[in-house]
Design a protein around this motif. Sequence first.
Motif, PDB file in Angstrom:
ATOM      1  N   LEU A  20       0.844  -1.193   0.000  1.00  0.00           N
ATOM      2  CA  LEU A  20       0.000   0.000   0.000  1.00  0.00           C
ATOM      3  C   LEU A  20       0.880   1.244   0.000  1.00  0.00           C
ATOM      4  CD1 LEU A  20      -2.730   1.533   0.392  1.00  0.00           C
ATOM      5  CD2 LEU A  20      -2.319   1.332   2.845  1.00  0.00           C
ATOM      6  N   PHE A  76      -7.224   2.411  -3.573  1.00  0.00           N
ATOM      7  CA  PHE A  76      -7.787   2.058  -2.270  1.00  0.00           C
ATOM      8  C   PHE A  76      -8.238   3.395  -1.673  1.00  0.00           C
ATOM      9  CE2 PHE A  76      -6.525   1.419   2.310  1.00  0.00           C
ATOM     10  CZ  PHE A  76      -7.532   0.535   2.630  1.00  0.00           C
ATOM     11  N   TYR A 127     -15.746  -3.698   3.390  1.00  0.00           N
ATOM     12  CA  TYR A 127     -14.593  -3.241   4.181  1.00  0.00           C
ATOM     13  C   TYR A 127     -15.000  -3.263   5.658  1.00  0.00           C
ATOM     14  CZ  TYR A 127     -10.588  -0.055   5.004  1.00  0.00           C
ATOM     15  OH  TYR A 127      -9.412   0.532   5.404  1.00  0.00           O
ATOM     16  N   TYR A 171     -12.543  -7.267   3.106  1.00  0.00           N
ATOM     17  CA  TYR A 171     -11.265  -6.705   3.563  1.00  0.00           C
ATOM     18  C   TYR A 171     -11.363  -6.506   5.073  1.00  0.00           C
ATOM     19  CZ  TYR A 171      -7.196  -3.424   3.138  1.00  0.00           C
ATOM     20  OH  TYR A 171      -5.985  -2.789   3.214  1.00  0.00           O
ATOM     21  N   GLU A 173      -9.752  -5.063   8.137  1.00  0.00           N
ATOM     22  CA  GLU A 173      -8.804  -3.950   8.298  1.00  0.00           C
ATOM     23  C   GLU A 173      -8.625  -3.590   9.772  1.00  0.00           C
ATOM     24  OE1 GLU A 173      -6.353  -1.848   7.675  1.00  0.00           O
ATOM     25  OE2 GLU A 173      -7.274  -0.786   5.980  1.00  0.00           O
ATOM     26  N   GLY A 175      -6.578  -1.088  10.427  1.00  0.00           N
ATOM     27  CA  GLY A 175      -6.200   0.329  10.317  1.00  0.00           C
ATOM     28  C   GLY A 175      -4.711   0.454  10.104  1.00  0.00           C
ATOM     29  N   SER A 176      -4.324   1.394   9.227  1.00  0.00           N
ATOM     30  CA  SER A 176      -2.900   1.559   8.936  1.00  0.00           C
ATOM     31  C   SER A 176      -2.166   2.019  10.189  1.00  0.00           C
ATOM     32  CB  SER A 176      -2.725   2.573   7.808  1.00  0.00           C
ATOM     33  OG  SER A 176      -1.377   2.586   7.425  1.00  0.00           O
ATOM     34  N   GLY A 177      -1.065   1.330  10.478  1.00  0.00           N
ATOM     35  CA  GLY A 177      -0.277   1.677  11.656  1.00  0.00           C
ATOM     36  C   GLY A 177      -0.859   1.143  12.956  1.00  0.00           C
ATOM     37  N   GLY A 201      -5.356  -6.646   6.365  1.00  0.00           N
ATOM     38  CA  GLY A 201      -4.320  -5.619   6.478  1.00  0.00           C
ATOM     39  C   GLY A 201      -4.429  -4.829   7.758  1.00  0.00           C
ATOM     40  N   GLY A 202      -3.386  -4.032   7.980  1.00  0.00           N
ATOM     41  CA  GLY A 202      -3.343  -3.171   9.162  1.00  0.00           C
ATOM     42  C   GLY A 202      -2.477  -3.760  10.253  1.00  0.00           C
ATOM     43  N   GLY A 203      -1.368  -3.089  10.554  1.00  0.00           N
ATOM     44  CA  GLY A 203      -0.536  -3.493  11.689  1.00  0.00           C
ATOM     45  C   GLY A 203       0.310  -4.735  11.473  1.00  0.00           C
ATOM     46  N   VAL A 222      -2.065  -7.090   2.987  1.00  0.00           N
ATOM     47  CA  VAL A 222      -1.646  -5.730   2.622  1.00  0.00           C
ATOM     48  C   VAL A 222      -0.586  -5.242   3.603  1.00  0.00           C
ATOM     49  CG1 VAL A 222      -2.424  -3.378   2.144  1.00  0.00           C
ATOM     50  CG2 VAL A 222      -4.013  -5.291   1.865  1.00  0.00           C
ATOM     51  N   ILE A 223       0.509  -4.720   3.041  1.00  0.00           N
ATOM     52  CA  ILE A 223       1.584  -4.161   3.857  1.00  0.00           C
ATOM     53  C   ILE A 223       1.770  -2.695   3.488  1.00  0.00           C
ATOM     54  CG2 ILE A 223       4.105  -4.242   4.284  1.00  0.00           C
ATOM     55  CD1 ILE A 223       2.658  -6.595   5.510  1.00  0.00           C
ATOM     56  N   GLY A 224       1.607  -1.828   4.448  1.00  0.00           N
ATOM     57  CA  GLY A 224       1.809  -0.404   4.199  1.00  0.00           C
ATOM     58  C   GLY A 224       2.974   0.128   5.021  1.00  0.00           C
ATOM     59  N   THR A 225       2.709   0.362   6.298  1.00  0.00           N
ATOM     60  CA  THR A 225       3.679   1.005   7.186  1.00  0.00           C
ATOM     61  C   THR A 225       5.047   0.298   7.216  1.00  0.00           C
ATOM     62  OG1 THR A 225       1.792   1.675   8.518  1.00  0.00           O
ATOM     63  CG2 THR A 225       3.965   1.876   9.546  1.00  0.00           C
TER      64      THR A 225
HETATM   65  C1  1GP Z   1      -4.123  -0.080   5.710  1.00  0.00           C
HETATM   66  O1  1GP Z   1      -4.267  -2.407   5.696  1.00  0.00           O
HETATM   67  C2  1GP Z   1      -3.484  -1.341   5.302  1.00  0.00           C
HETATM   68  O2  1GP Z   1      -5.308   0.066   5.078  1.00  0.00           O
HETATM   69  C3  1GP Z   1      -2.046  -1.392   5.719  1.00  0.00           C
HETATM   70  O3  1GP Z   1      -1.823  -1.133   7.075  1.00  0.00           O
HETATM   71  O4  1GP Z   1       0.062   0.465   7.138  1.00  0.00           O
HETATM   72  O5  1GP Z   1      -0.431  -0.972   9.114  1.00  0.00           O
HETATM   73  O6  1GP Z   1       0.529  -1.959   7.040  1.00  0.00           O
HETATM   74  P1  1GP Z   1      -0.323  -0.898   7.612  1.00  0.00           P
END
Ligand code: 1GP
Length: 236
Positions: A20, A76, A127, A171, A173, A175-177, A201-203, A222-225
């Motif tokens: 992400l 997204f 979602y 999905y 989720e 939450g990002s971070g 995703g999320g965390g 999903v990998i963001g942070t």
């Molecule tokens: C956020 O699921 C994604 O919508 C990604 O989360 O940034 O924690 O990886 P992270």
Amino acid sequence: MIYQKIILAKKEQQKLLAILIDPDKISLAQIQSLADKIKQSPATHIFIGGSIVAENVMDDFILELKSHTALPILIFPGHPSQISHHADGLLFLSLLSGRNPEYLIEHHINSVEILNNSNLEIIPTGYILIDGGKETAVQRVSQTIPIERDNLDLVYKTAKAGEYLGKKLIYLEAGSGADKSIPTEMIRKISQNTSIPLIVGGGIRSKEAIENAFKAGADLVVIGTAFENDVNFFNK
Ligand code: 1GP
């Protein structure tokens, strides 16, 4: 077709991974090196968007990204203003865990005109926001209450209702971070009791956590942070 390939991957038990990218956190000049790192990673998809993204940055950002990657780029979106014709597809998110009509239908109505003029592949996505141990941007911006981590029954019924409504993806989720990612028993319960592909995703901050999500039944993680903080995350 992006969705058909996701279905095929699920059938063949092939796991998918999306990176992400939040365009607010990266400059145009950084995209090429970022795309190189993505190329070296196991990513199969790129998600782009966020709860808050400055207006008019998506088009240039996606065009630049596209010139450096062949991976499918899916929007997204946190807001209709983030929809760009230049992406390959759109996760048309309906925030089923919340009771805010804006995120259930209003933004979708406001997107119709732009969608009618695009070739984006639109993928209806249920979602579901789960408590990730702290208030995240999606909770703040959507002004909705996440479902408690131990309320498996409500998450199950929400996901199942999403499936009955015709959503093509679910999905989960955090939450990002987020401090805590989606519990594995929740992933297991939803994946065993729904037939559509499951995104989680999320965390998620370690390869082990990715593996655990896959083992529990996630079809796409999903990998963001983690990647944002360390572009060599997958090389370690
Ligand atoms: C956020 O699921 C994604 O919508 C990604 O989360 O940034 O924690 O990886 P992270």
